[in-house]
Design a protein around this motif. Structure first.
Motif, PDB file in Angstrom:
ATOM      1  N   ASP A  80      52.251  43.835  74.326  1.00 48.11           N
ATOM      2  CA  ASP A  80      52.036  43.338  72.965  1.00 48.11           C
ATOM      3  C   ASP A  80      53.163  43.764  72.031  1.00 48.11           C
ATOM      4  OD1 ASP A  80      49.695  42.138  73.704  1.00 48.11           O
ATOM      5  OD2 ASP A  80      48.391  43.774  73.018  1.00 48.11           O
ATOM      6  N   ILE A  81      53.548  45.042  72.121  1.00 45.92           N
ATOM      7  CA  ILE A  81      54.616  45.561  71.261  1.00 45.92           C
ATOM      8  C   ILE A  81      55.945  44.894  71.600  1.00 45.92           C
ATOM      9  CG2 ILE A  81      55.943  47.615  70.623  1.00 45.92           C
ATOM     10  CD1 ILE A  81      53.402  49.253  71.147  1.00 45.92           C
ATOM     11  N   VAL A  82      56.261  44.817  72.900  1.00 43.28           N
ATOM     12  CA  VAL A  82      57.537  44.224  73.334  1.00 43.28           C
ATOM     13  C   VAL A  82      57.593  42.742  72.962  1.00 43.28           C
ATOM     14  CG1 VAL A  82      58.910  43.585  75.360  1.00 43.28           C
ATOM     15  CG2 VAL A  82      57.962  45.886  75.172  1.00 43.28           C
ATOM     16  N   ASP A  83      56.462  42.039  73.126  1.00 43.67           N
ATOM     17  CA  ASP A  83      56.436  40.613  72.757  1.00 43.67           C
ATOM     18  C   ASP A  83      56.697  40.438  71.264  1.00 43.67           C
ATOM     19  OD1 ASP A  83      55.937  39.907  75.337  1.00 43.67           O
ATOM     20  OD2 ASP A  83      53.793  39.519  75.069  1.00 43.67           O
ATOM     21  N   GLY A  84      56.094  41.331  70.441  1.00 45.64           N
ATOM     22  CA  GLY A  84      56.324  41.255  68.994  1.00 45.64           C
ATOM     23  C   GLY A  84      57.780  41.496  68.651  1.00 45.64           C
ATOM     24  N   LEU A  85      58.388  42.488  69.287  1.00 45.65           N
ATOM     25  CA  LEU A  85      59.804  42.773  69.054  1.00 45.65           C
ATOM     26  C   LEU A  85      60.680  41.599  69.508  1.00 45.65           C
ATOM     27  CD1 LEU A  85      59.891  46.513  70.188  1.00 45.65           C
ATOM     28  CD2 LEU A  85      60.253  45.676  67.858  1.00 45.65           C
ATOM     29  N   SER A  86      60.320  41.011  70.636  1.00 48.53           N
ATOM     30  CA  SER A  86      61.106  39.873  71.146  1.00 48.53           C
ATOM     31  C   SER A  86      61.045  38.695  70.195  1.00 48.53           C
ATOM     32  CB  SER A  86      60.576  39.449  72.522  1.00 48.53           C
ATOM     33  OG  SER A  86      60.764  40.474  73.468  1.00 48.53           O
ATOM     34  N   GLU A  87      59.887  38.453  69.606  1.00 46.10           N
ATOM     35  CA  GLU A  87      59.756  37.359  68.636  1.00 46.10           C
ATOM     36  C   GLU A  87      60.630  37.615  67.421  1.00 46.10           C
ATOM     37  OE1 GLU A  87      55.666  36.903  67.687  1.00 46.10           O
ATOM     38  OE2 GLU A  87      55.086  36.276  69.721  1.00 46.10           O
ATOM     39  N   ASN A  88      60.625  38.852  66.925  1.00 49.21           N
ATOM     40  CA  ASN A  88      61.479  39.198  65.789  1.00 49.21           C
ATOM     41  C   ASN A  88      62.952  39.052  66.124  1.00 49.21           C
ATOM     42  OD1 ASN A  88      59.368  39.787  64.041  1.00 49.21           O
ATOM     43  ND2 ASN A  88      59.277  41.944  64.662  1.00 49.21           N
ATOM     44  N   ILE A  89      63.318  39.470  67.359  1.00 47.00           N
ATOM     45  CA  ILE A  89      64.723  39.356  67.787  1.00 47.00           C
ATOM     46  C   ILE A  89      65.145  37.893  67.825  1.00 47.00           C
ATOM     47  CG2 ILE A  89      66.263  39.662  69.770  1.00 47.00           C
ATOM     48  CD1 ILE A  89      64.726  42.285  70.355  1.00 47.00           C
ATOM     49  N   ASP A  90      64.287  37.041  68.400  1.00 47.90           N
ATOM     50  CA  ASP A  90      64.613  35.606  68.481  1.00 47.90           C
ATOM     51  C   ASP A  90      64.758  34.991  67.084  1.00 47.90           C
ATOM     52  OD1 ASP A  90      64.549  35.754  71.219  1.00 47.90           O
ATOM     53  OD2 ASP A  90      62.479  35.024  71.397  1.00 47.90           O
ATOM     54  N   ALA A  91      63.862  35.396  66.169  1.00 41.75           N
ATOM     55  CA  ALA A  91      63.928  34.852  64.798  1.00 41.75           C
ATOM     56  C   ALA A  91      65.214  35.293  64.101  1.00 41.75           C
ATOM     57  CB  ALA A  91      62.703  35.322  64.006  1.00 41.75           C
ATOM     58  N   LEU A  92      65.584  36.564  64.283  1.00 44.11           N
ATOM     59  CA  LEU A  92      66.818  37.079  63.670  1.00 44.11           C
ATOM     60  C   LEU A  92      68.054  36.416  64.268  1.00 44.11           C
ATOM     61  CD1 LEU A  92      65.956  40.888  63.423  1.00 44.11           C
ATOM     62  CD2 LEU A  92      66.142  39.262  61.530  1.00 44.11           C
ATOM     63  N   LYS A  93      68.055  36.168  65.559  1.00 44.90           N
ATOM     64  CA  LYS A  93      69.186  35.491  66.193  1.00 44.90           C
ATOM     65  C   LYS A  93      69.341  34.078  65.651  1.00 44.90           C
ATOM     66  CE  LYS A  93      69.336  37.954  70.628  1.00 44.90           C
ATOM     67  NZ  LYS A  93      69.122  37.845  72.099  1.00 44.90           N
ATOM     68  N   GLU A  94      68.185  33.423  65.463  1.00 42.96           N
ATOM     69  CA  GLU A  94      68.218  32.061  64.935  1.00 42.96           C
ATOM     70  C   GLU A  94      68.776  32.064  63.502  1.00 42.96           C
ATOM     71  OE1 GLU A  94      65.155  28.319  64.149  1.00 42.96           O
ATOM     72  OE2 GLU A  94      64.490  30.075  65.282  1.00 42.96           O
ATOM     73  N   GLU A  95      68.317  33.050  62.723  1.00 37.29           N
ATOM     74  CA  GLU A  95      68.804  33.173  61.345  1.00 37.29           C
ATOM     75  C   GLU A  95      70.295  33.490  61.320  1.00 37.29           C
ATOM     76  OE1 GLU A  95      67.843  35.776  57.290  1.00 37.29           O
ATOM     77  OE2 GLU A  95      66.582  35.985  59.097  1.00 37.29           O
ATOM     78  N   ARG A  96      70.729  34.390  62.222  1.00 38.03           N
ATOM     79  CA  ARG A  96      72.152  34.760  62.282  1.00 38.03           C
ATOM     80  C   ARG A  96      73.021  33.563  62.660  1.00 38.03           C
ATOM     81  NH1 ARG A  96      73.791  38.526  67.136  1.00 38.03           N
ATOM     82  NH2 ARG A  96      73.275  36.534  68.150  1.00 38.03           N
ATOM     83  N   ASP A  97      72.546  32.765  63.590  1.00 37.49           N
ATOM     84  CA  ASP A  97      73.338  31.620  64.043  1.00 37.49           C
ATOM     85  C   ASP A  97      73.419  30.510  62.997  1.00 37.49           C
ATOM     86  OD1 ASP A  97      73.659  32.976  66.405  1.00 37.49           O
ATOM     87  OD2 ASP A  97      72.084  31.879  67.485  1.00 37.49           O
ATOM     88  N   SER A  98      72.440  30.496  62.071  1.00 35.30           N
ATOM     89  CA  SER A  98      72.416  29.410  61.082  1.00 35.30           C
ATOM     90  C   SER A  98      73.157  29.750  59.788  1.00 35.30           C
ATOM     91  CB  SER A  98      70.965  29.038  60.750  1.00 35.30           C
ATOM     92  OG  SER A  98      70.304  30.133  60.156  1.00 35.30           O
ATOM     93  N   THR A  99      73.498  31.036  59.598  1.00 38.28           N
ATOM     94  CA  THR A  99      74.178  31.427  58.353  1.00 38.28           C
ATOM     95  C   THR A  99      75.691  31.438  58.540  1.00 38.28           C
ATOM     96  OG1 THR A  99      74.337  33.106  56.624  1.00 38.28           O
ATOM     97  CG2 THR A  99      74.075  33.899  58.878  1.00 38.28           C
ATOM     98  N   GLU A 100      76.395  31.156  57.426  1.00 37.84           N
ATOM     99  CA  GLU A 100      77.863  31.193  57.439  1.00 37.84           C
ATOM    100  C   GLU A 100      78.373  32.474  56.797  1.00 37.84           C
ATOM    101  OE1 GLU A 100      79.717  29.004  58.927  1.00 37.84           O
ATOM    102  OE2 GLU A 100      78.036  27.708  59.464  1.00 37.84           O
ATOM    103  N   ASP A 101      77.481  33.214  56.195  1.00 40.68           N
ATOM    104  CA  ASP A 101      77.854  34.442  55.497  1.00 40.68           C
ATOM    105  C   ASP A 101      78.185  35.532  56.518  1.00 40.68           C
ATOM    106  OD1 ASP A 101      77.830  36.927  54.138  1.00 40.68           O
ATOM    107  OD2 ASP A 101      76.641  36.026  52.522  1.00 40.68           O
ATOM    108  N   LYS A 102      79.448  35.975  56.500  1.00 36.99           N
ATOM    109  CA  LYS A 102      79.924  36.963  57.469  1.00 36.99           C
ATOM    110  C   LYS A 102      79.175  38.288  57.327  1.00 36.99           C
ATOM    111  CE  LYS A 102      84.156  39.096  59.196  1.00 36.99           C
ATOM    112  NZ  LYS A 102      85.621  39.231  59.019  1.00 36.99           N
ATOM    113  N   THR A 103      78.982  38.704  56.081  1.00 34.91           N
ATOM    114  CA  THR A 103      78.295  39.970  55.839  1.00 34.91           C
ATOM    115  C   THR A 103      76.850  39.909  56.364  1.00 34.91           C
ATOM    116  OG1 THR A 103      79.633  40.349  53.859  1.00 34.91           O
ATOM    117  CG2 THR A 103      77.581  41.629  54.081  1.00 34.91           C
TER     118      THR A 103
END
Length: 442
Positions: A111-134
């Motif tokens: 349960d804990i690992v699945d929750g962390l994996s979901e957050n990681i996937d969401a952050l990766k998606e957000e990172r890939d969609s932004t142009e802001d280097k910082t």
């Protein structure tokens, strides 16, 4: 968990009897006595079996077929005997609570690992969609922190908030799982050690029974030859009667002799089947399938087996391996200064073991002498039979006398085979004593 239990139950009820390399139509061990999956081999028991026979240590056998090899018996006992079933049942009961804790730990970690994996996937998606280097750098750093926590098994420095809580929870769960693994192994070791001696004794009993089976089978073969001989005798008597060379009484006597031989043969067949059923049910076959077994011949041992052996060395080996003597050694000493019950029991058991081993040694010597005599008698009887055959062909010996010589030769041959088996069994029992600490004398 429920699905796994269903699969286990299906295996227990039906699939369990199907064996590696087996076609469903062959009638092989389709069912076994008892329930529960086959156990894994205990290497200690197998080594005990093979240690005394280096020539057989590389021998391969398939415990999943219907062939019973002499040195395969300990493996069959370990996997399929009633003791193996009882061991498995007790093992499951002893580790049930531990397995329950481990399953709960596994679910919580997931349960804990699945929750962390979901957050990681969401952050990766957000990172890939932004142009802001910082922003990308910040998200990458946060993703790395989450990955560290996801794979963590110890407390990580510099965390706070929910990540610190997740890291702490995973660390505690990993620690609990490790402790439960140790507890499970300890419980398994305790249960298996309790069955080790019983399995060794059952293996010894079954292997000794294989000698009885082969001796009975040899007796059956002798009776088959006797029936064949009596049948031929009846035909000859009937032919001689037609030629006026034999009386009706002689024909009747030949017929009665044949009927007696056939009755003895049937008794031998029934006895042989009883022994085979005992072996089969003890080693995992079902009442409907034990007749499919093919029992291989017992091994032959060197006639000079005792030559070069040292009795005192062998005696010490028995002391090192005998379970009853080991139990006495493990007794707590209440009085270390004087003659105690433990010391007395120890000395009495040592003497008992010495006497038993001496009896096994003497048995080998006696059986070897009996075998030598039986071998000589068998040769002499064979020579007399051959001479009788020639004399009858020349008209110098009657049918009845010649048949008597043939029966003597057959009986001598069977006596020789019985003496050979008795010698081999005596050597085997000595080997069991030296290599397993099991003392038995037939």
């Amino acid at each position: 968990m429920e699905k796994r239990n269903e699969m286990r139950e299906e295996w227990r009820k039906g699939k369990r009897g199907w064996r590696k390399g087996q076609k469903f139509s062959t009638g092989k061990r389709t069912e076994r006595v008892g329930s529960g999956p086959a156990l894994m081999t205990m290497s200690a028991l197998l080594l005990l079996c093979l240690g005394s026979f280096p020539a057989f240590a590389e021998e391969k056998w398939n415990v999943e077929d219907n062939i019973v090899s002499f040195y395969e018996v300990p493996e069959l006992v370990n996997r399929y005997s009633s003791l193996a079933e009882a061991e498995q049942s007790l093992l499951s009961e002893s580790t049930k609570g531990i397995k329950g804790v481990r399953d709960a730990v596994k679910d919580q970690k997931k349960d804990i690992v699945d929750g962390l994996s979901e957050n990681i996937d969401a952050l990766k998606e957000e990172r890939d969609s932004t142009e802001d280097k910082t922003m990308k750098e910040a998200l990458t750093k946060e993703i790395a922190s989450l990955e560290k926590v996801k794979n963590s098994k110890k407390i990580l420095p510099g965390l706070n908030g929910s990540l610190a809580e997740a890291n702490s929870a995973l660390t505690e769960l990993s620690k609990t799982d490790k402790e439960m693994q140790k507890a499970e192994k300890k419980a398994e070791k305790s249960v298996r050690s309790g069955f080790l001696t019983g399995k060794a004794l059952l293996s010894d009993g079954m292997q000794n029974l294989l000698f009885t089976y082969q001796n009975t089978e040899n007796g059956k073969k002798l009776l088959e030859k006797r029936v064949e001989l009596m049948r031929g005798s009846l035909k000859k008597a009937e032919a001689e009667k037609n030629l006026g060379k034999a009386t009706e009484n002689e024909v009747s006597a030949a017929r009665i002799a044949l009927q007696s031989a056939e009755a003895d043969l049937q008794k031998a067949k029934d006895g042989l089947d009883g022994i085979k059923r005992n072996i089969g049910l003890s080693l995992g076959w079902h009442i409907d399938t034990y007749q499919n077994m093919v029992i291989e011949p017992t091994p032959d041992f060197p006639r000079d087996y005792l030559s070069g052996r040292n009795f005192e060395t062998d005696y010490q080996a028995v002391l090192d391996r005998n379970s009853a003597y080991g139990e006495i050694l493990r007794m707590k000493e209440k009085n270390i200064t004087g003659w105690t019950e433990k010391k007395q029991s120890k000395e009495e058991k040592k003497e008992e073991i010495r006497v038993s081993l001496q009896a096994l040694w003497q048995s080998i010597e006696e059986k070897n002498l009996a075998l030598t005599k039986a071998e000589t008698d068998s040769r002499l009887s064979a020579l007399k039979r051959d001479k009788a055959t020639r004399m009858q062909a020349e008209g110098l010996l009657g049918r009845v006398e010649k048949e008597g010589m043939e029966m003597d030769a057959l009986q001598s041959e069977n006596t020789f085979e019985s003496a050979r088996l008795a010698y081999n069994q005596a050597v085997f029992q000595y080997e069991e004593a030296v290599n397993k600490g099991i003392l038995s004398l037939s």
